[in-house]
Design a protein around this motif. Structure first.
Motif, PDB file in Angstrom:
ATOM      1  N   LEU A  16      -3.473  10.675   9.779  1.00 17.58           N
ATOM      2  CA  LEU A  16      -2.474   9.942   9.002  1.00 17.58           C
ATOM      3  C   LEU A  16      -2.757  10.045   7.512  1.00 17.58           C
ATOM      4  N   LEU A  17      -4.006   9.903   7.129  1.00 19.97           N
ATOM      5  CA  LEU A  17      -4.360   9.994   5.715  1.00 19.97           C
ATOM      6  C   LEU A  17      -4.153  11.412   5.188  1.00 19.97           C
ATOM      7  N   TRP A  18      -4.537  12.404   5.978  1.00 20.43           N
ATOM      8  CA  TRP A  18      -4.311  13.792   5.549  1.00 20.43           C
ATOM      9  C   TRP A  18      -2.823  14.076   5.384  1.00 20.43           C
ATOM     10  N   TYR A  19      -2.008  13.595   6.333  1.00 20.67           N
ATOM     11  CA  TYR A  19      -0.559  13.779   6.230  1.00 20.67           C
ATOM     12  C   TYR A  19      -0.013  13.047   5.010  1.00 20.67           C
ATOM     13  N   ALA A  20      -0.510  11.847   4.754  1.00 21.28           N
ATOM     14  CA  ALA A  20      -0.034  11.070   3.615  1.00 21.28           C
ATOM     15  C   ALA A  20      -0.337  11.763   2.292  1.00 21.28           C
ATOM     16  N   VAL A  21      -1.457  12.450   2.214  1.00 18.25           N
ATOM     17  CA  VAL A  21      -1.855  13.085   0.960  1.00 18.25           C
ATOM     18  C   VAL A  21      -1.272  14.496   0.824  1.00 18.25           C
ATOM     19  N   LEU A  22      -1.283  15.272   1.895  1.00 20.79           N
ATOM     20  CA  LEU A  22      -0.899  16.685   1.795  1.00 20.79           C
ATOM     21  C   LEU A  22       0.477  17.024   2.376  1.00 20.79           C
ATOM     22  N   GLY A  23       1.131  16.058   3.001  1.00 19.90           N
ATOM     23  CA  GLY A  23       2.406  16.334   3.668  1.00 19.90           C
ATOM     24  C   GLY A  23       3.475  16.872   2.738  1.00 19.90           C
ATOM     25  N   LEU A  74       5.471  10.222   2.395  1.00 22.44           N
ATOM     26  CA  LEU A  74       5.536   9.137   1.413  1.00 22.44           C
ATOM     27  C   LEU A  74       5.411   7.783   2.103  1.00 22.44           C
ATOM     28  N   LEU A  75       6.113   7.613   3.210  1.00 20.10           N
ATOM     29  CA  LEU A  75       6.019   6.359   3.967  1.00 20.10           C
ATOM     30  C   LEU A  75       4.623   6.159   4.551  1.00 20.10           C
ATOM     31  N   ALA A  76       4.002   7.238   5.014  1.00 20.14           N
ATOM     32  CA  ALA A  76       2.635   7.139   5.540  1.00 20.14           C
ATOM     33  C   ALA A  76       1.668   6.726   4.436  1.00 20.14           C
ATOM     34  N   ALA A  77       1.831   7.292   3.242  1.00 22.13           N
ATOM     35  CA  ALA A  77       0.965   6.924   2.116  1.00 22.13           C
ATOM     36  C   ALA A  77       1.172   5.458   1.736  1.00 22.13           C
ATOM     37  N   ALA A  78       2.416   5.009   1.755  1.00 27.55           N
ATOM     38  CA  ALA A  78       2.686   3.605   1.443  1.00 27.55           C
ATOM     39  C   ALA A  78       2.078   2.690   2.507  1.00 27.55           C
ATOM     40  N   ARG A  99      -7.596   3.972  -0.182  1.00 27.12           N
ATOM     41  CA  ARG A  99      -6.564   3.382  -1.042  1.00 27.12           C
ATOM     42  C   ARG A  99      -6.259   4.305  -2.215  1.00 27.12           C
ATOM     43  N   MET A 100      -7.293   4.874  -2.812  1.00 22.94           N
ATOM     44  CA  MET A 100      -7.077   5.799  -3.931  1.00 22.94           C
ATOM     45  C   MET A 100      -6.313   7.037  -3.469  1.00 22.94           C
ATOM     46  N   LEU A 101      -6.667   7.567  -2.292  1.00 26.03           N
ATOM     47  CA  LEU A 101      -5.945   8.721  -1.768  1.00 26.03           C
ATOM     48  C   LEU A 101      -4.505   8.360  -1.424  1.00 26.03           C
ATOM     49  N   ALA A 102      -4.269   7.133  -0.985  1.00 22.58           N
ATOM     50  CA  ALA A 102      -2.903   6.693  -0.697  1.00 22.58           C
ATOM     51  C   ALA A 102      -2.069   6.661  -1.976  1.00 22.58           C
ATOM     52  N   VAL A 103      -2.640   6.186  -3.066  1.00 24.94           N
ATOM     53  CA  VAL A 103      -1.928   6.176  -4.353  1.00 24.94           C
ATOM     54  C   VAL A 103      -1.635   7.613  -4.785  1.00 24.94           C
ATOM     55  N   LEU A 104      -2.604   8.491  -4.637  1.00 22.42           N
ATOM     56  CA  LEU A 104      -2.392   9.903  -4.942  1.00 22.42           C
ATOM     57  C   LEU A 104      -1.272  10.471  -4.074  1.00 22.42           C
ATOM     58  N   GLY A 105      -1.272  10.116  -2.792  1.00 24.77           N
ATOM     59  CA  GLY A 105      -0.225  10.578  -1.883  1.00 24.77           C
ATOM     60  C   GLY A 105       1.146  10.070  -2.268  1.00 24.77           C
ATOM     61  N   ILE A 106       1.237   8.814  -2.674  1.00 26.81           N
ATOM     62  CA  ILE A 106       2.536   8.254  -3.081  1.00 26.81           C
ATOM     63  C   ILE A 106       3.100   9.029  -4.257  1.00 26.81           C
ATOM     64  N   TRP A 107       2.298   9.213  -5.284  1.00 24.19           N
ATOM     65  CA  TRP A 107       2.798   9.889  -6.486  1.00 24.19           C
ATOM     66  C   TRP A 107       3.065  11.377  -6.250  1.00 24.19           C
ATOM     67  N   SER A 108       2.183  12.041  -5.530  1.00 21.95           N
ATOM     68  CA  SER A 108       2.406  13.474  -5.291  1.00 21.95           C
ATOM     69  C   SER A 108       3.608  13.693  -4.376  1.00 21.95           C
ATOM     70  N   ASN A 109       3.810  12.824  -3.374  1.00 25.53           N
ATOM     71  CA  ASN A 109       4.968  12.975  -2.505  1.00 25.53           C
ATOM     72  C   ASN A 109       6.271  12.708  -3.250  1.00 25.53           C
ATOM     73  N   LEU A 110       6.254  11.759  -4.177  1.00 22.50           N
ATOM     74  CA  LEU A 110       7.440  11.546  -5.013  1.00 22.50           C
ATOM     75  C   LEU A 110       7.742  12.790  -5.849  1.00 22.50           C
ATOM     76  N   LEU A 111       6.700  13.392  -6.404  1.00 17.96           N
ATOM     77  CA  LEU A 111       6.878  14.617  -7.186  1.00 17.96           C
ATOM     78  C   LEU A 111       7.429  15.744  -6.319  1.00 17.96           C
ATOM     79  N   PHE A 112       6.833  15.972  -5.149  1.00 18.49           N
ATOM     80  CA  PHE A 112       7.286  17.065  -4.287  1.00 18.49           C
ATOM     81  C   PHE A 112       8.686  16.805  -3.739  1.00 18.49           C
ATOM     82  N   LEU A 113       9.029  15.560  -3.469  1.00 15.08           N
ATOM     83  CA  LEU A 113      10.385  15.250  -3.017  1.00 15.08           C
ATOM     84  C   LEU A 113      11.395  15.573  -4.110  1.00 15.08           C
TER      85      LEU A 113
END
Length: 131
Positions: A16-23, A74-78, A99-113
């Motif tokens: 889940l964390l890997w998907y949240a960060v790299l998805g 993005l939802l997984a990171a949130a 938590r830090m990786l989740a924040v990274l995932g939120i912002w990077s997923n917003l960028l990629f979206l």
């Protein structure tokens, strides 16, 4: 503390964390090769169809499916971010890293979206196979 991690630690680790960060990054790569690559190769072949399917439909699928995968990441990171509170002194540091990786995932997923949606808009608005 016991030898087994609690439900919070299990939720924030693993796939889940890997998907949240790299998805989002992986979905963007699929979009890039799928949408743009199919468009270029089909047009280079002098056709506006991929087999029996319209090129516009194939490109639309190559935009929508990666965008949905990015929204899922993005939802997984949130979810990971919500389930991990800021670490308290003496608490397991892996939750803080999650938590830090989740924040990274939120912002990077917003960028990629954003990249996928804007790239898809360019592909879907402009006529295919412009010469």
């Amino acid at each position: 503390m016991g030898a087994h991690p609690g439900p919070r630690a299990r939720l924030t680790g693993g796939l889940l964390l890997w998907y949240a960060v790299l998805g989002g990054a992986l979905a963007w790569a699929v979009h890039l090769f799928g949408a743009w690559g199919v468009d270029e190769l089909t047009c280079a072949g002098g056709s506006e169809r991929v087999g029996a399917v319209s090129l516009r439909l194939v490109v639309a699928l190559a935009v929508v499916l990666p965008a949905l995968a990015t929204v899922g990441a993005l939802l997984a990171a949130a979810l990971v971010w919500r389930r991990t509170s800021p670490p308290q002194p003496g608490e397991d540091r892996s939750l803080g890293r999650s938590r830090m990786l989740a924040v990274l995932g939120i912002w990077s997923n917003l960028l990629f979206l954003t990249i996928i949606v804007l790239g898809g808009a360019a592909l879907l608005v402009l006529p295919p196979c412009q010469r």
